[in-house]
Scaffold this motif. Structure first.
Motif: not given
Length: 109
Positions: A42, A44, A65-67, A71, A73-74
């Motif tokens: 998870r 952020r 994945v974007q941080s 938000y 993001n998973t």
């Protein structure tokens, strides 16, 4: 913060790892996971956009994945080899971006 509750809820037997990016560090808890067990990251940000990139012990990109601020993001990934994986920021986030490196230990079952 925005969170897709269904996507972010860990399933039975899944390891959950909380990740927050800051200029210029990662907070990762826990920083150890097990081979063969699905991991839910998870991710952020506490400030600006970052790119959470997991690199294999030979520095091949495994997953990303974007941080982003505001938000969660998973990212789901199952590691198939033990070792110390590098976490690098993949989004230019300021002057010390190049030093935004952490480790994730993947342990044998």
């Amino acid at each position: 913060p925005y969170l897709n509750a269904q996507a972010a809820a860990g399933t039975a037997g899944e390891q959950v790892v909380e990740v927050t990016g800051y200029q210029w560090r990662w907070e990762i808890a826990p920083a150890e996971v097990r081979v063969g067990t699905p991991v839910l990251f998870r991710v952020r940000s506490g400030d600006v956009n970052h790119g959470f990139g997991i690199y294999h012990t030979d520095l091949r990109l495994v997953a990303q994945v974007q941080s982003m601020p505001g938000y969660t993001n998973t990212l789901r990934h199952t590691f198939d080899r033990a070792g110390t994986y590098r976490i690098l920021c993949m989004e230019y986030c300021g002057t010390a971006h190049h030093g935004m490196i952490s480790d994730l230990r993947v342990l044998e079952r």
